[in-house]
Motif scaffolding. Structure first.
Motif, PDB file in Angstrom:
ATOM      1  N   LEU A  79     -26.076  41.730  16.734  1.00 37.25           N
ATOM      2  CA  LEU A  79     -24.867  41.568  15.938  1.00 37.25           C
ATOM      3  C   LEU A  79     -23.671  42.214  16.627  1.00 37.25           C
ATOM      4  O   LEU A  79     -22.573  41.646  16.662  1.00 37.25           O
ATOM      5  CB  LEU A  79     -25.067  42.192  14.549  1.00 37.25           C
ATOM      6  CG  LEU A  79     -26.034  41.471  13.608  1.00 37.25           C
ATOM      7  CD1 LEU A  79     -26.347  42.352  12.411  1.00 37.25           C
ATOM      8  CD2 LEU A  79     -25.449  40.147  13.154  1.00 37.25           C
ATOM      9  N   ALA A  80     -23.900  43.406  17.185  1.00 44.25           N
ATOM     10  CA  ALA A  80     -22.815  44.125  17.856  1.00 44.25           C
ATOM     11  C   ALA A  80     -22.290  43.347  19.056  1.00 44.25           C
ATOM     12  O   ALA A  80     -21.078  43.257  19.276  1.00 44.25           O
ATOM     13  CB  ALA A  80     -23.294  45.507  18.289  1.00 44.25           C
ATOM     14  N   ARG A  81     -23.196  42.777  19.832  1.00 45.82           N
ATOM     15  CA  ARG A  81     -22.767  42.016  21.015  1.00 45.82           C
ATOM     16  C   ARG A  81     -21.960  40.777  20.628  1.00 45.82           C
ATOM     17  O   ARG A  81     -21.004  40.403  21.320  1.00 45.82           O
ATOM     18  CB  ARG A  81     -23.984  41.638  21.861  1.00 45.82           C
ATOM     19  CG  ARG A  81     -24.580  42.825  22.617  1.00 45.82           C
ATOM     20  CD  ARG A  81     -25.657  42.394  23.587  1.00 45.82           C
ATOM     21  NE  ARG A  81     -26.838  41.865  22.916  1.00 45.82           N
ATOM     22  CZ  ARG A  81     -27.832  42.620  22.462  1.00 45.82           C
ATOM     23  NH1 ARG A  81     -27.787  43.937  22.587  1.00 45.82           N
ATOM     24  NH2 ARG A  81     -28.887  42.056  21.881  1.00 45.82           N
ATOM     25  N   LYS A  82     -22.330  40.144  19.522  1.00 44.85           N
ATOM     26  CA  LYS A  82     -21.561  38.992  19.053  1.00 44.85           C
ATOM     27  C   LYS A  82     -20.141  39.410  18.666  1.00 44.85           C
ATOM     28  O   LYS A  82     -19.179  38.669  18.900  1.00 44.85           O
ATOM     29  CB  LYS A  82     -22.272  38.338  17.875  1.00 44.85           C
ATOM     30  CG  LYS A  82     -23.543  37.607  18.255  1.00 44.85           C
ATOM     31  CD  LYS A  82     -24.202  36.977  17.052  1.00 44.85           C
ATOM     32  CE  LYS A  82     -25.460  36.215  17.449  1.00 44.85           C
ATOM     33  NZ  LYS A  82     -26.141  35.609  16.272  1.00 44.85           N
ATOM     34  N   ILE A  83     -20.026  40.582  18.075  1.00 51.60           N
ATOM     35  CA  ILE A  83     -18.704  41.084  17.697  1.00 51.60           C
ATOM     36  C   ILE A  83     -17.892  41.425  18.935  1.00 51.60           C
ATOM     37  O   ILE A  83     -16.687  41.129  19.010  1.00 51.60           O
ATOM     38  CB  ILE A  83     -18.848  42.312  16.771  1.00 51.60           C
ATOM     39  CG1 ILE A  83     -19.426  41.881  15.421  1.00 51.60           C
ATOM     40  CG2 ILE A  83     -17.503  43.013  16.573  1.00 51.60           C
ATOM     41  CD1 ILE A  83     -19.801  43.020  14.506  1.00 51.60           C
ATOM     42  N   VAL A  84     -18.541  42.025  19.928  1.00 43.20           N
ATOM     43  CA  VAL A  84     -17.853  42.359  21.180  1.00 43.20           C
ATOM     44  C   VAL A  84     -17.314  41.096  21.856  1.00 43.20           C
ATOM     45  O   VAL A  84     -16.234  41.104  22.459  1.00 43.20           O
ATOM     46  CB  VAL A  84     -18.797  43.119  22.140  1.00 43.20           C
ATOM     47  CG1 VAL A  84     -18.197  43.227  23.532  1.00 43.20           C
ATOM     48  CG2 VAL A  84     -19.094  44.516  21.592  1.00 43.20           C
ATOM     49  N   GLU A  85     -18.044  40.007  21.752  1.00 43.44           N
ATOM     50  CA  GLU A  85     -17.641  38.759  22.391  1.00 43.44           C
ATOM     51  C   GLU A  85     -16.505  38.060  21.649  1.00 43.44           C
ATOM     52  O   GLU A  85     -15.848  37.181  22.211  1.00 43.44           O
ATOM     53  CB  GLU A  85     -18.843  37.810  22.475  1.00 43.44           C
ATOM     54  CG  GLU A  85     -19.926  38.283  23.446  1.00 43.44           C
ATOM     55  CD  GLU A  85     -21.167  37.415  23.382  1.00 43.44           C
ATOM     56  OE1 GLU A  85     -21.184  36.467  22.563  1.00 43.44           O
ATOM     57  OE2 GLU A  85     -22.108  37.685  24.145  1.00 43.44           O
TER      58      GLU A  85
END
Length: 261
Positions: free
Chosen positions: A196-202
């Motif tokens: 989830l965090a990586r999707k937000i970073v992207e």
């Protein structure tokens, strides 16, 4: 022990990981741990490289047992004061002022202050087979921080939690949408939170910032005023270079390069 001994902080790939590290005390919230968390929120908010935060804890079967009642009793006996008076932000209200999304990776059961921390996160990943509760009435303490749950859970369920102090299966809360995902083991909980965090970073940073702020504003203001405030919060987003880059990258069939301005 110092803040750093009880609350670990690291940053990698735009993700700040904040971890309560007190497995021997079921990750209970001591004065040092609470002040360490307060410091971590400020640190992450000030760091421009941080785009999202994951809150987790050391594996011991309990994500957070709430207030360190043993330390509370020691402080009362020794100094004659309540433990909360020694904490910079005993209700962790500063979490709500963090503009970056906070994801709770709850690798065990949670009660009292553990629920308080979970409530103030934006997304939650839990562990199947664990329990959660607001247990303050069993200890003569209080839970004013539980009021936002009126926007997250049915009122009768909240009443049951705050009046009985009993814990309930995390699956029951997940059925009402309080928990975004349930996983089978602590590692899977952290992996889901990381995903989830990586999707937000992207995602476009200004869009993420405005989206979080808009939802929280609507909770405060209600439907009509919330819409007005959401529009105001998105002005910067629509006027940004990223608002041009997104459609351009889509048309060119490439990954967008966000500038955050």
């Amino acid at each position: 022990m110092t803040h750093d001994d009880q609350v670990r902080y690291s940053v990698e790939g735009g993700i700040a990981t904040v971890s309560i590290d007190r497995p021997e005390r079921k990750n209970a919230l001591s004065v040092e741990a609470m002040n360490g968390l307060t410091e971590a929120w400020s640190r992450a908010e000030a760091d421009k490289s941080v785009r999202v935060i994951i809150l987790t804890s050391a594996d011991c079967g309990v994500f957070c047992a709430g207030l360190d009642l043993k330390q509370a009793a020691e402080i009362r006996a020794r100094d004659g004061v309540d433990i909360l008076t020694l904490m910079r932000d005993p209700m962790q209200n500063g979490m709500r002022n963090v503009s970056k999304p906070i994801i709770a990776a709850m690798t065990g059961s949670l009660m009292a202050g553990g629920m308080m921390l979970a409530i103030k996160c934006d997304l939650r990943v839990g562990l199947r087979g664990t329990r959660a509760g607001i247990t303050e009435v069993k200890m003569g303490r209080g839970s004013p921080w539980a009021v936002p749950l009126l926007w997250m859970l049915p009122q009768p369920l909240l009443m049951e939690m705050v009046l009985t102090g009993e814990t309930m299966p995390i699956e029951r809360l997940a059925a009402y949408g309080f928990v975004n995902y349930l996983e089978d083991n602590p590692q899977a909980v952290r992996e889901r939170a990381g995903e989830l965090a990586r999707k937000i970073v992207e995602a476009a940073p200004l869009s993420v910032k405005a989206a979080k702020a808009s939802v929280l504003a609507a909770m405060d203001l209600g439907y009509a005023q919330g819409l007005v405030e959401a529009g105001r919060l998105h002005v910067e987003t629509y006027a940004s270079l990223d608002a041009i880059e997104g459609p351009k990258a889509f048309a060119e069939k490439r990954k967008p390069v966000w500038q955050g301005r």
